[in-house]
Design a protein around this motif. Structure first.
Motif, PDB file in Angstrom:
ATOM      1  N   ILE A  96      -1.167 -28.537  21.750  1.00  0.00           N
ATOM      2  CA  ILE A  96      -1.602 -27.486  22.497  1.00  0.00           C
ATOM      3  C   ILE A  96      -2.912 -27.009  22.277  1.00  0.00           C
ATOM      4  O   ILE A  96      -3.587 -26.509  23.340  1.00  0.00           O
ATOM      5  CB  ILE A  96      -0.581 -26.315  22.465  1.00  0.00           C
ATOM      6  N   SER A  97      -3.490 -27.164  21.094  1.00  0.00           N
ATOM      7  CA  SER A  97      -4.727 -26.592  20.720  1.00  0.00           C
ATOM      8  C   SER A  97      -5.846 -27.697  21.578  1.00  0.00           C
ATOM      9  O   SER A  97      -6.784 -27.346  22.131  1.00  0.00           O
ATOM     10  CB  SER A  97      -5.159 -26.783  19.314  1.00  0.00           C
ATOM     11  N   ILE A  98      -5.451 -29.220  21.313  1.00  0.00           N
ATOM     12  CA  ILE A  98      -6.268 -30.056  21.960  1.00  0.00           C
ATOM     13  C   ILE A  98      -6.406 -29.945  23.426  1.00  0.00           C
ATOM     14  O   ILE A  98      -7.372 -29.893  24.204  1.00  0.00           O
ATOM     15  CB  ILE A  98      -6.007 -31.372  21.622  1.00  0.00           C
ATOM     16  N   SER A  99      -5.228 -29.462  24.131  1.00  0.00           N
ATOM     17  CA  SER A  99      -4.993 -29.566  25.578  1.00  0.00           C
ATOM     18  C   SER A  99      -6.003 -28.013  26.203  1.00  0.00           C
ATOM     19  O   SER A  99      -6.649 -28.234  26.984  1.00  0.00           O
ATOM     20  CB  SER A  99      -3.765 -29.270  26.177  1.00  0.00           C
TER      21      SER A  99
ATOM     22  N   GLY B 266      -7.836 -20.142  18.735  1.00  0.00           N
ATOM     23  CA  GLY B 266      -8.886 -19.760  19.303  1.00  0.00           C
ATOM     24  C   GLY B 266      -9.982 -20.453  18.876  1.00  0.00           C
ATOM     25  O   GLY B 266     -11.128 -20.330  19.746  1.00  0.00           O
ATOM     26  N   ILE B 267     -10.081 -21.304  17.905  1.00  0.00           N
ATOM     27  CA  ILE B 267     -11.242 -22.215  17.679  1.00  0.00           C
ATOM     28  C   ILE B 267     -11.464 -23.050  18.931  1.00  0.00           C
ATOM     29  O   ILE B 267     -12.559 -23.472  19.316  1.00  0.00           O
ATOM     30  CB  ILE B 267     -11.171 -23.039  16.420  1.00  0.00           C
ATOM     31  N   ALA B 268     -10.473 -23.479  19.523  1.00  0.00           N
ATOM     32  CA  ALA B 268     -10.440 -24.535  20.697  1.00  0.00           C
ATOM     33  C   ALA B 268     -11.365 -23.777  21.710  1.00  0.00           C
ATOM     34  O   ALA B 268     -12.354 -24.638  22.475  1.00  0.00           O
ATOM     35  CB  ALA B 268      -9.009 -24.892  21.164  1.00  0.00           C
ATOM     36  N   MET B 269     -11.058 -22.564  21.913  1.00  0.00           N
ATOM     37  CA  MET B 269     -12.030 -21.859  22.961  1.00  0.00           C
ATOM     38  C   MET B 269     -13.301 -21.675  22.577  1.00  0.00           C
ATOM     39  O   MET B 269     -14.415 -21.936  23.370  1.00  0.00           O
ATOM     40  CB  MET B 269     -11.227 -20.339  23.656  1.00  0.00           C
TER      41      MET B 269
ATOM     42  N   ILE C 197      -6.810 -36.418  29.739  1.00  0.00           N
ATOM     43  CA  ILE C 197      -6.608 -36.605  28.398  1.00  0.00           C
ATOM     44  C   ILE C 197      -5.918 -35.208  27.906  1.00  0.00           C
ATOM     45  O   ILE C 197      -4.826 -35.088  27.253  1.00  0.00           O
ATOM     46  CB  ILE C 197      -7.802 -36.628  27.336  1.00  0.00           C
ATOM     47  N   GLY C 198      -6.635 -34.163  28.533  1.00  0.00           N
ATOM     48  CA  GLY C 198      -5.432 -32.757  28.124  1.00  0.00           C
ATOM     49  C   GLY C 198      -4.194 -32.968  28.654  1.00  0.00           C
ATOM     50  O   GLY C 198      -3.342 -32.210  28.043  1.00  0.00           O
ATOM     51  N   PHE C 199      -4.096 -33.319  29.955  1.00  0.00           N
ATOM     52  CA  PHE C 199      -2.742 -33.194  30.486  1.00  0.00           C
ATOM     53  C   PHE C 199      -1.669 -34.342  29.469  1.00  0.00           C
ATOM     54  O   PHE C 199      -0.618 -33.942  29.334  1.00  0.00           O
ATOM     55  CB  PHE C 199      -2.805 -33.997  31.906  1.00  0.00           C
ATOM     56  N   LEU C 200      -2.326 -35.408  29.140  1.00  0.00           N
ATOM     57  CA  LEU C 200      -1.534 -36.198  28.368  1.00  0.00           C
ATOM     58  C   LEU C 200      -0.961 -35.644  26.914  1.00  0.00           C
ATOM     59  O   LEU C 200       0.121 -35.572  26.427  1.00  0.00           O
ATOM     60  CB  LEU C 200      -2.365 -37.541  28.056  1.00  0.00           C
ATOM     61  N   CYS C 201      -1.810 -34.900  26.491  1.00  0.00           N
ATOM     62  CA  CYS C 201      -1.731 -34.044  25.015  1.00  0.00           C
ATOM     63  C   CYS C 201      -0.619 -32.912  25.371  1.00  0.00           C
ATOM     64  O   CYS C 201       0.339 -32.873  24.526  1.00  0.00           O
ATOM     65  CB  CYS C 201      -2.828 -33.327  24.380  1.00  0.00           C
ATOM     66  N   ALA C 202      -0.635 -32.175  26.754  1.00  0.00           N
ATOM     67  CA  ALA C 202       0.396 -31.279  27.010  1.00  0.00           C
ATOM     68  C   ALA C 202       1.701 -31.846  27.163  1.00  0.00           C
ATOM     69  O   ALA C 202       2.795 -31.194  26.769  1.00  0.00           O
ATOM     70  CB  ALA C 202       0.059 -30.667  28.380  1.00  0.00           C
ATOM     71  N   LEU C 203       1.912 -33.334  27.571  1.00  0.00           N
ATOM     72  CA  LEU C 203       3.205 -33.784  27.758  1.00  0.00           C
ATOM     73  C   LEU C 203       3.898 -33.967  26.274  1.00  0.00           C
ATOM     74  O   LEU C 203       4.922 -33.996  26.256  1.00  0.00           O
ATOM     75  CB  LEU C 203       2.937 -35.042  28.192  1.00  0.00           C
ATOM     76  N   SER C 204       3.113 -34.028  25.246  1.00  0.00           N
ATOM     77  CA  SER C 204       3.632 -34.080  23.847  1.00  0.00           C
ATOM     78  C   SER C 204       4.161 -32.780  23.298  1.00  0.00           C
ATOM     79  O   SER C 204       4.596 -32.866  21.950  1.00  0.00           O
ATOM     80  CB  SER C 204       2.536 -34.805  22.830  1.00  0.00           C
ATOM     81  N   VAL C 205       3.840 -31.738  23.672  1.00  0.00           N
ATOM     82  CA  VAL C 205       4.102 -30.357  23.302  1.00  0.00           C
ATOM     83  C   VAL C 205       5.875 -30.033  23.197  1.00  0.00           C
ATOM     84  O   VAL C 205       6.117 -30.312  24.729  1.00  0.00           O
ATOM     85  CB  VAL C 205       3.343 -29.407  24.317  1.00  0.00           C
ATOM     86  N   LYS C 206       6.395 -29.810  22.307  1.00  0.00           N
ATOM     87  CA  LYS C 206       7.830 -29.660  22.507  1.00  0.00           C
ATOM     88  C   LYS C 206       8.031 -28.095  21.898  1.00  0.00           C
ATOM     89  O   LYS C 206       7.410 -27.618  20.730  1.00  0.00           O
ATOM     90  CB  LYS C 206       8.545 -30.651  21.319  1.00  0.00           C
TER      91      LYS C 206
END
Length: 391
Positions: free
Chosen positions: A15-18, A141-144, A177-186
């Motif tokens: 979620i941080s990477i997305s 928040g570091i992501a932002m 890439i962000g979308f693919l990371c979001a798919l892995s969030v449980k």
């Protein structure tokens, strides 16, 4: 001794990477769209500003509906849909050839940015152990904050070498890439309190009242921060320091990264006041330093102070907003918080430009330094009032 529960789970990392990629594209477009309007669409600087504003207007409006949408459809479902639509919107820029079409696309794009950033913050808060929420949201928040550097850097680096369509295509790849990371969030969803099947919408469906007090403090802080986003390059150019200005946010990010791990732990172990009050004062000193800037080193020193001060405040305020609400209302709290925060940025970007035109940029930053010092007393009053209400 009880072992600390981990923050850096697979879902939290994803979620941080997305979120990072979302904000990279957001800040890249914020930088590039006005240039694109003038250079490729033959528009004016005013139209470029309008294209930026259309995005922010829809984002702010959607904040008030985000909590209700999250509650009805589930956070993970909204996360996946909003990032998908944000990515699709990014792809559509490739085919825009008219300013009016761009304006509609910017408004449409802002809707999904608002939903994604609201649900992203709510999910991050749910994934973090409650006893480590200040530390965890600080990391999130570091992501932002890093995107503030990464987005404009990518846009301005590509600008002299490739076409607008190529730039938008690269942004689309980043979002894929962000979308693919979001798919892995449980996520283990927390069910809301049962409601009647048919009922009228009420104020609490759109606003989390418990998040408003700290959100109002964030409004004043983001209002002042709008002067950094909107005018730092113009101010630097007026001082003959435009080359140094490109390093302002790099120094900002480094300073923020150095203090973020410690500030989050202090927030959780000692309390928010020990972090927030000094951060407000440091932010005010950074603004004062900007008002007195006359050399490259002083501009960069100001960037470091703003990074330490403001860079610590946003995740701290967000943590307080979420902690004030019931757990199943984390989406409403996040939406309410960011609605007030975004409104501060939007109003500040317009009104502070008027003040700067009347009094000059140096005096603007001096006025804002005093404004933030006043915000210290307002924050203390808000926290005392909130403490009395909960006792």
């Amino acid at each position: 001794m009880t072992e600390k529960r981990p923050i850096w789970t697979k879902s939290f990392i994803n979620i941080s990477i997305s979120t990072f990629f979302i904000f990279v594209v957001f800040y890249a477009l914020l930088t590039y769209i006005p240039i694109y309007v003038m250079n490729d669409l033959g528009g004016t600087a005013t139209q470029g500003g309008l294209a930026v504003s259309a995005f922010l207007v829809s984002a702010i409006i959607m904040r008030f509906f985000a909590g209700l949408i999250l509650e009805k459809y589930g956070k993970r479902n909204v996360l996946v849909l909003s990032i998908l639509m944000f990515a699709v919107s990014t792809i559509l820029y490739i085919f825009v050839g008219d300013f009016t079409v761009l304006l509609f696309l910017r408004f449409f794009h802002g809707i999904w940015f608002s939903l994604m950033t609201t649900v992203g913050g709510a999910i991050a808060a749910d994934l973090i152990p409650p006893e480590r929420r200040g530390e965890g949201l600080g990391y999130y928040g570091i992501a932002m904050n890093l995107a503030i550097v990464g987005g404009p850097f990518i846009a301005l680096t590509l600008l002299p070498y490739v076409t607008a369509q190529s730039i938008f295509s690269i942004f689309a790849v980043i979002m894929a890439i962000g979308f693919l990371c979001a798919l892995s969030v449980k996520l283990d969803e927390v069910p809301a309190a049962p409601k009647e099947a048919e009922r009228k919408l009420v104020f609490s469906d759109f606003v989390e009242k418990k998040a408003v007090p700290i959100g109002s403090v964030a409004f004043f802080v983001s209002f002042a921060y709008a002067s950094i986003i909107s005018f730092i390059s113009v101010y630097a150019e007026s001082l003959g320091l435009i080359k140094t200005a490109s390093f302002f946010f790099i120094v900002y990010a480094i300073a923020m990264l150095l203090v973020r791990p410690f500030s989050g732990r202090i927030f959780d172990s000692i309390g928010p006041n020990v972090v927030i009050i000094p951060s407000l004062i440091i932010f005010a000193i950074g603004l004062f330093s900007l008002s007195q800037t006359d050399s490259p080193w002083m501009l960069l020193f100001s960037g470091a102070l703003v990074g330490v001060g403001y860079g610590t405040l946003l995740p701290s305020f967000q943590t307080l907003a979420i902690q004030a609400a019931d757990k199943h209302r984390s989406g409403h709290a996040t939406g309410t918080f960011f609605a007030l925060y975004d409104t501060g940025i939007a109003i500040g970007s317009v009104s502070l430009g008027i003040i700067a035109a009347a009094f000059g940029y140096s005096n603007l930053y001096l006025i804002l330094a005093a404004f933030i010092l006043c915000a210290v007393f307002y924050y203390v009053w808000v926290m005392k009032k909130q403490t009395k209400a909960t006792n």
